[in-house]
Design an enzyme around this catalytic site. Structure first.
Site, short mmCIF file in Angstrom:
data_model
loop_
_atom_site.label_atom_id
_atom_site.label_comp_id
_atom_site.label_asym_id
_atom_site.label_seq_id
_atom_site.Cartn_x
_atom_site.Cartn_y
_atom_site.Cartn_z
N ALA A 79 -11.24 -4.52 8.27
CA ALA A 79 -10.22 -3.73 7.60
C ALA A 79 -10.67 -2.30 7.35
CB ALA A 79 -9.82 -4.39 6.28
N SER A 121 -0.91 -6.99 10.56
CA SER A 121 -0.73 -6.15 9.37
C SER A 121 0.59 -5.41 9.45
CB SER A 121 -1.87 -5.16 9.24
OG SER A 121 -1.59 -4.19 8.24
N TYR A 147 -7.31 1.26 12.09
CA TYR A 147 -7.13 -0.17 11.81
C TYR A 147 -5.80 -0.66 12.36
CZ TYR A 147 -5.91 -4.27 8.98
OH TYR A 147 -5.49 -5.51 8.56
N LYS A 151 -4.93 -3.34 15.49
CA LYS A 151 -4.11 -4.54 15.26
C LYS A 151 -2.93 -4.59 16.23
CE LYS A 151 -5.77 -6.87 11.67
NZ LYS A 151 -6.02 -8.32 11.68
N GLY A 196 -7.07 -0.61 -20.72
CA GLY A 196 -6.17 0.18 -21.55
C GLY A 196 -6.24 1.66 -21.27
#
Length: 324
Positions: A79, A121, A147, A151, A196
């Site tokens: 990836a 993908s 990538y 693919k 937070g």
């Protein structure tokens, strides 16, 4: 498809986030075996086989692993490369994602495998969709990085192998997959919300599709046996889209937090991120990426069994357990 009970299912990348979920759930119903690049020290109720790296001109001998296999689910792949590795060229992605995949498929066909399911993908369709124009299977591919190109080339090569050998090929293009144990950007966002810390995403009113890992496994399970799956490409998601701002709010709710979401403009964030070489990250947070899964649902008579709300809740619960 798996027609005989004496044939097994082979899952590549069985130690990865997606591969491990696939093999774990399919083991409840099928005889499964998985492949990993590094030998595992823990025991599993299914067979785990060590294979060499698929890339860098290494030719893996798959025949012994493929013996007695009816279906291959190819989840292994490259990836990204580490940031410190400046060799981020198309060559390295092609070695694994294109040539490695096709080398496996050729040997699978020679070994008599009935069906080859390839996890591709959504990036083959493109990096982002237009508002109110979700990606569809029939859209022309528009890969924008190495990538995605690798693919897409693997998909094209698999179709040729299917034509030449008769082995059935099924291609699945998932959007971002999340679930218990998720890593990378999704995990980073959860960590930020859990602490937070303020997030400048109040104006990220885009819509994006995601897929809970169990929903992806459910589709894969369907594609193992469904006659209409052969020779087709499927898009997959939870069937519900959400803005980045709302995703943060839902994450906060599931994590028991009230995130402070600041209304900062995309232009300002992109300007700041450009100086750090992270402009693409901001574009993904603000950009649209929706998929239309109506064809997937219709052809396979399939529905995502888990809602996005349920999937996010399970993901958050797993995340919180890991923090205790």
């Amino acid at each position: 498809m798996l027609e005989t009970t004496n044939k097994s299912i082979l899952v590549t990348g069985a130690s990865g986030f997606i591969g491990s979920a696939v093999i774990r759930q399919l083991a409840e119903e099928y005889d499964v075996k998985g492949t990993v690049r590094q030998a595992v020290k823990v025991s599993y109720p299914w067979q785990m086989l060590h294979v060499d790296s698929m890339g860098e001109n290494r030719r893996v001998e798959w025949a012994p692993v493929l013996h007695g296999t009816g279906v291959v689910i190819h989840a292994a792949g490259l990836a990204h490369l580490p940031r410190k590795d400046r060799r981020n060229t198309l060559h390295f992605f092609r070695e694994v994602n294109t040539h490695g995949t096709l080398h496996l498929a050729e040997q699978a066909a020679a070994a008599g495998v009935d069906r080859f399911i390839y996890l591709s993908s959504i990036k083959v369709n493109g990096e982002s969709s237009q508002p109110e124009k979700p990606f569809r299977t029939e859209d022309r591919p528009n890969p924008s990085d190495y990538y995605a190109i690798s693919k897409m080339e693997a998909e094209e090569g698999l179709k040729k192998i299917a034509e030449q050998t008769g082995m059935e090929v099924v291609i699945i293009r998932p959007v971002l997959v999340y679930g218990p144990g998720v890593r990378a950007n999704f995990l980073a966002l959860m960590k930020w919300v859990a602490k937070g810390l303020p997030l400048p995403l109040g104006k990220a009113l885009n819509l994006r599709s995601f897929v809970f890992v169990d929903n992806l496994v459910s589709l894969i399970r369907t594609c193992i046996v469904h006659p209409e799956a052969a020779g087709r490409t499927f898009l997959v998601s939870d069937g519900a889209d959400i803005s980045t701002a709302d995703l943060v709010r839902v994450m906060g709710k599931t994590l028991g937090k009230s995130p402070l979401i600041l209304p900062v403009s995309q232009f300002f964030l992109e300007s700041m991120a450009s100086a750090l070489g992270r402009r693409d990250s901001v574009q993904r947070l603000f950009g649209y990426l929706q998929v239309d899964i109506e064809e997937t649902k219709r052809l396979l008579n399939w529905r995502p069994p888990v809602s996005m709300e349920q999937g996010l809740q399970q993901t958050a619960e797993h995340f919180m357990k890991g923090r205790i």
